[in-house]
Scaffold this motif. Structure first.
Motif: not given
Length: 487
Positions: A396-407
């Motif tokens: 779950a936390q990796a999902f959030r982190i990846v979403s920031w990296l995409k931005r």
């Protein structure tokens, strides 16, 4: 496509999960730093006899790497370690991992991190992911004379396999999950086991059945069964979690189950010694199918008198009795509040991690901190890790982190961090919710911070996943963009 440079610190559950999540999202410029010589984290470090996970195998795994070949309902430590190493190597992470390399410091400069390793190398990274976990600094108890003991003394997380247990009297200090597993494994294998108990534990009964070759073959041929088992266990744990965070029927049911299990101890005096004076789950609930049988054996002794000091030939308790021993095992847990430390981490305006955490570890949604831009944590402070699989938390936390990296890749910002105001509000909400949890019902545990408030997510794991997978609220963050600094 612009690729950020990423450092991942730690190659245990969360580090492997983060690295695979990066690859799956197309982020390929990352380095995984691991101070040891292999993958696995706590499952690599802990190798003591009887080590078994207290979460079912088919739930304690990544959804992107389902394993049909688990040997039993609750897996052994070596099996989980091999699973994690297999996932890492199967995804080619060995090509991006630097073993034997500890990250000793990280300093934020402009829009990037200056990372220093134990080898003396200094590298610049756009992002740092701290996947260090929280059960990796063994807690050595402050017992007078401990260094005077004449035989081997070892912490359970630093088991010395060169020590021959044959014919030896073994003392175990500690009665948590590790202590109960050790006593269960050693009983009947050595002439004498002495368990030194400071606080009794509630024991949740289970049956650790083995999977047959036929069952494994079916799981291999029908992967949907593995998914079904995963989500069935998830539903069971979701129900269980309600007892952790709310009083009511679930909490009462679990209390009844563990109290009934205690009745299997036939000797009234021994049963009295093993009876806790707090509610079930106030401490991390111990799951065992062997402990009560083991502790009733004639070659196992339960000592409830406090330890006064240690001498060359054994342990002296407060009543003056010398318990003669050949080997002493410290099943005394970890410094669970250390997280990334002793890494020297410095954020904006020279603010250090030790300064930020002077009153105890604090984070925003378990993954970020104000004043430390582009620094992410996995299984950080206030994550839902009480009897919950860390594999699910890390995903779950990796999902959030990846979403920031995409931005970041889309050019929305160069650096991001939560605001202090948002972090304060978040922590205030958790503190306000803490009194309804079972962890505040009258026991001392490693869940509690300096102020006696639990440092755990005080709602259900499902609520945490819903929070962490939603789109972040812009008002909670400071996003900086400095076009001239972009490489």
């Amino acid at each position: 496509m612009n690729q950020p440079r990423i450092a991942i610190v730690g190659a245990g559950i969360s580090g492997i999960c983060m690295a695979v999540a990066l690859q799956r999202a197309g982020f390929t410029d990352f380095t995984l730093y691991e101070k040891a010589d292999d993958y696995g984290g706590t499952w690599r470090d802990n190798t003591y006899p009887g080590l078994v996970c207290d979460v079912p195998s088919r739930y304690y795994q990544f959804t992107f790497a389902m394993n049909p070949d688990w040997s039993q309902l609750y897996s052994t430590g070596p099996e989980i370690k091999n699973y994690l190493a297999g996932v890492a190597r199967g995804h080619g992470l060995d090509r991006r991992t630097e073993f034997g390399t500890e990250v000793v410091g990280a300093e934020f400069e402009d829009t990037a991190w200056r990372v220093t390793t134990s080898t003396g190398a200094v590298e610049r990274f756009d992002f740092v992911m701290c996947a260090t976990g929280f059960l990796h600094h063994p807690n050595r108890p402050d017992i007078a004379g401990l260094d005077d003991f004449g035989g081997p003394v070892m912490h359970s997380a630093r088991w010395d396999h060169e020590v021959d247990l044959t014919g030896k009297r073994v003392g175990v200090i500690g009665t948590g999950s590790t202590g109960t597993q050790l006593v269960s494994a050693l009983a009947g294998q050595v002439p004498k086991v002495v368990m030194f108990q400071r606080t009794p534990q509630w024991i949740l009964p289970t049956v650790n059945r083995a999977y047959s070759p036929v069952a494994k073959q079916v799981y291999r041929r029908v992967p949907a069964l593995g998914n079904l088992a995963y989500y069935a266990n998830r539903a069971i744990f979701a129900a269980f979690s309600q007892g952790l965070v709310h009083p009511g029927r679930i909490r009462s049911l679990i209390q009844w189950v563990v109290a009934r299990n205690l009745q299997s101890v036939k000797d009234p005096e021994l049963r009295r010694k093993l009876t806790p004076d707090y509610q079930a789950m106030c401490k991390r609930l111990v799951v065992s199918d062997r402990f009560y049988a083991a502790v009733q054996r004639p070659d196992v002794e339960l000592v409830t008198e406090s330890i006064d000091h240690v001498k060359e030939h054994g342990v002296v308790t407060a009543d003056g009795q010398l318990h003669e021993l050949d080997i002493l095992v410290l099943a005394t847990g970890f410094d669970s509040h250390a997280f990334m430390r002793p890494m020297a981490i410095t954020g904006t305006d020279g603010r250090t991690l030790d300064q930020a955490w002077a009153d105890g570890p604090r984070a925003f949604e378990g993954v970020m901190m104000p004043d430390f831009p582009n620094l992410f944590m996995l299984v950080g402070p206030h994550s839902p890790f009480a009897n919950h699989p860390l594999t699910a938390v890390a995903e779950a936390q990796a999902f959030r982190i990846v979403s920031w990296l995409k931005r970041w890749r889309a050019g929305e910002f160069d650096s991001v961090a939560p605001t202090r105001a948002a972090t304060d509000r978040y922590n205030a909400r958790m503190r306000a919710a803490a009194p309804s949890t079972v962890w505040t019902t009258g026991c001392q545990s490693w869940y509690l911070g300096k102020d006696g408030i639990p440092e755990l997510w005080p709602w259900s794991p499902g609520q945490y996943e819903k929070l962490i997978r939603r789109t972040p609220d812009p008002i909670d963050y400071r996003l900086d963009r400095r076009v001239a600094s972009k490489k």
